[in-house]
Design a protein around this motif. Structure first.
Motif, PDB file in Angstrom:
ATOM      1  N   LYS A  47       0.837  -1.192   0.000  1.00 21.99           N
ATOM      2  CA  LYS A  47       0.000   0.000   0.000  1.00 21.99           C
ATOM      3  C   LYS A  47       0.872   1.242   0.000  1.00 21.99           C
ATOM      4  N   ALA A  48       0.236   2.398  -0.180  1.00 22.34           N
ATOM      5  CA  ALA A  48       0.971   3.651  -0.328  1.00 22.34           C
ATOM      6  C   ALA A  48       1.881   3.937   0.864  1.00 22.34           C
ATOM      7  N   ILE A  49       1.385   3.701   2.094  1.00 22.06           N
ATOM      8  CA  ILE A  49       2.192   4.010   3.272  1.00 22.06           C
ATOM      9  C   ILE A  49       3.468   3.157   3.294  1.00 22.06           C
ATOM     10  N   HIS A  50       3.329   1.887   2.924  1.00 20.09           N
ATOM     11  CA  HIS A  50       4.485   0.993   2.837  1.00 20.09           C
ATOM     12  C   HIS A  50       5.486   1.517   1.829  1.00 20.09           C
ATOM     13  N   ASN A  51       5.004   1.889   0.655  1.00 21.78           N
ATOM     14  CA  ASN A  51       5.887   2.344  -0.407  1.00 21.78           C
ATOM     15  C   ASN A  51       6.586   3.648  -0.042  1.00 21.78           C
ATOM     16  N   GLU A  52       5.874   4.560   0.627  1.00 25.22           N
ATOM     17  CA  GLU A  52       6.485   5.830   0.990  1.00 25.22           C
ATOM     18  C   GLU A  52       7.564   5.653   2.051  1.00 25.22           C
ATOM     19  N   ILE A  53       7.279   4.851   3.078  1.00 25.94           N
ATOM     20  CA  ILE A  53       8.281   4.623   4.116  1.00 25.94           C
ATOM     21  C   ILE A  53       9.493   3.900   3.528  1.00 25.94           C
ATOM     22  N   SER A  54       9.239   2.942   2.663  1.00 23.45           N
ATOM     23  CA  SER A  54      10.331   2.213   2.019  1.00 23.45           C
ATOM     24  C   SER A  54      11.212   3.159   1.203  1.00 23.45           C
ATOM     25  N   ALA A  55      10.590   4.063   0.462  1.00 22.49           N
ATOM     26  CA  ALA A  55      11.351   5.048  -0.311  1.00 22.49           C
ATOM     27  C   ALA A  55      12.132   5.984   0.609  1.00 22.49           C
ATOM     28  N   ASN A  56      11.506   6.371   1.725  1.00 22.01           N
ATOM     29  CA  ASN A  56      12.185   7.235   2.696  1.00 22.01           C
ATOM     30  C   ASN A  56      13.441   6.570   3.256  1.00 22.01           C
ATOM     31  N   ILE A  57      13.326   5.290   3.600  1.00 25.68           N
ATOM     32  CA  ILE A  57      14.473   4.573   4.172  1.00 25.68           C
ATOM     33  C   ILE A  57      15.595   4.449   3.152  1.00 25.68           C
ATOM     34  N   THR A  58      15.242   4.075   1.933  1.00 31.93           N
ATOM     35  CA  THR A  58      16.251   3.940   0.890  1.00 31.93           C
ATOM     36  C   THR A  58      16.983   5.265   0.692  1.00 31.93           C
ATOM     37  N   THR A  59      16.234   6.357   0.648  1.00 33.70           N
ATOM     38  CA  THR A  59      16.840   7.682   0.481  1.00 33.70           C
ATOM     39  C   THR A  59      17.721   8.044   1.668  1.00 33.70           C
ATOM     40  N   TYR A 146      20.059  -6.598  10.617  1.00 36.39           N
ATOM     41  CA  TYR A 146      18.699  -6.783  10.110  1.00 36.39           C
ATOM     42  C   TYR A 146      17.805  -5.742  10.771  1.00 36.39           C
ATOM     43  N   ILE A 147      17.090  -4.980   9.958  1.00 36.85           N
ATOM     44  CA  ILE A 147      16.278  -3.863  10.455  1.00 36.85           C
ATOM     45  C   ILE A 147      14.829  -4.079  10.056  1.00 36.85           C
ATOM     46  N   VAL A 148      13.918  -3.927  11.028  1.00 40.28           N
ATOM     47  CA  VAL A 148      12.491  -4.010  10.733  1.00 40.28           C
ATOM     48  C   VAL A 148      11.826  -2.691  11.108  1.00 40.28           C
ATOM     49  N   VAL A 149      10.860  -2.301  10.295  1.00 40.79           N
ATOM     50  CA  VAL A 149      10.239  -0.980  10.412  1.00 40.79           C
ATOM     51  C   VAL A 149       8.728  -1.133  10.516  1.00 40.79           C
ATOM     52  N   GLU A 150       8.161  -0.579  11.575  1.00 36.84           N
ATOM     53  CA  GLU A 150       6.702  -0.568  11.742  1.00 36.84           C
ATOM     54  C   GLU A 150       6.099   0.463  10.797  1.00 36.84           C
ATOM     55  N   GLN A 151       4.891   0.158  10.299  1.00 37.82           N
ATOM     56  CA  GLN A 151       4.206   1.089   9.393  1.00 37.82           C
ATOM     57  C   GLN A 151       3.266   2.045  10.110  1.00 37.82           C
ATOM     58  N   HIS A 152       2.645   1.597  11.192  1.00 36.00           N
ATOM     59  CA  HIS A 152       1.554   2.368  11.778  1.00 36.00           C
ATOM     60  C   HIS A 152       1.911   3.022  13.109  1.00 36.00           C
ATOM     61  N   THR A 153       3.170   2.915  13.484  1.00 35.65           N
ATOM     62  CA  THR A 153       3.695   3.631  14.650  1.00 35.65           C
ATOM     63  C   THR A 153       5.173   3.863  14.390  1.00 35.65           C
ATOM     64  N   PRO A 154       5.722   4.987  14.819  1.00 40.54           N
ATOM     65  CA  PRO A 154       7.135   5.251  14.539  1.00 40.54           C
ATOM     66  C   PRO A 154       8.055   4.401  15.425  1.00 40.54           C
ATOM     67  N   LEU A 155       8.408   3.244  14.915  1.00 38.77           N
ATOM     68  CA  LEU A 155       9.251   2.304  15.649  1.00 38.77           C
ATOM     69  C   LEU A 155      10.114   1.531  14.654  1.00 38.77           C
TER      70      LEU A 155
END
Length: 199
Positions: A47-59, A146-155
């Motif tokens: 979904k959009a939120i996943h894609n945006e956070i993923s793009a943010n991390i890559t950047t 190994y890094i894991v990123v929550e989508q619905h809370t900043p963690l």
């Protein structure tokens, strides 16, 4: 259905494929599939939120490594990882390679030497990403963090390899949080990871 860490994942069919057959199917597929012990398993759409956070991390990763003496390469979720010892091929959400990529059998769409792997968590995949997928990734000799990123809370959580079979977890929470990525010697700012994300 295939039971992976308590999650039922429905394979494309019950037929067992060779890895070469999977690659031929994947080249023509309209959506991504992963390969697990002969089974072809569709990867859930993002979904959009996943894609945006993923793009943010890559950047954020690309910017943070620019000034380092060591050369690193940041790749996105289109890059497959092959875990030969487990007869598995998967898509991470982002990854970092140290120096040069090592390609599986010369195929530039599949690497075998990720140094850092990032996965975005969702309700349907978080147990798998934290559990069996992480266990699979640990079979990669090159993996250091190994890094894991929550989508619905900043963690954001990180597992750093102290020594063989010993991983240390750290976490950063809140949009003002800072996560040290020890394998790279950089700090990830959560306000950059979650830029433009409303909670």
């Amino acid at each position: 259905m295939v039971l992976i860490t308590g999650i039922l994942r429905k394979p494309r069919s019950n037929k067992l494929y060779t890895h070469d057959e999977y690659l031929r199917i994947e080249e023509k597929a309209k959506s991504k599939n992963e390969f697990y012990l002969g089974l072809i398993i569709p990867k859930a759409g993002s979904k959009a939120i996943h894609n945006e956070i993923s793009a943010n991390i890559t950047t954020a990763l690309k910017i943070a490594i620019r000034g380092l003496k060591q050369k690193y390469l940041v790749l996105n979720s289109d890059q497959k990882i092959r875990i030969d010892s487990e007869d598995t091929t998967v898509y991470p959400d982002a990854l970092v390679i140290c120096e040069k990529p090592e390609f599986w059998k010369g195929r530039e769409d599949i690497i075998v030497n990720p140094y850092v792997i990032v996965e975005m968590l969702s309700k349907s995949t978080q147990n798998y990403d934290r559990g069996e997928k992480f266990m699979l990734y640990q079979r990669l000799p090159s993996l250091k963090e190994y890094i894991v990123v929550e989508q619905h809370t900043p963690l954001v959580e990180s597992w750093y390899q102290l020594e063989e079979n010993t991983w240390q977890k750290t976490a950063a929470q809140g949009t003002d949080g800072l996560l040290s990525i020890r394998s790279l010697g950089i700090t990830l700012c959560l306000d950059e990871v979650y830029e433009h994300i409303d909670f």
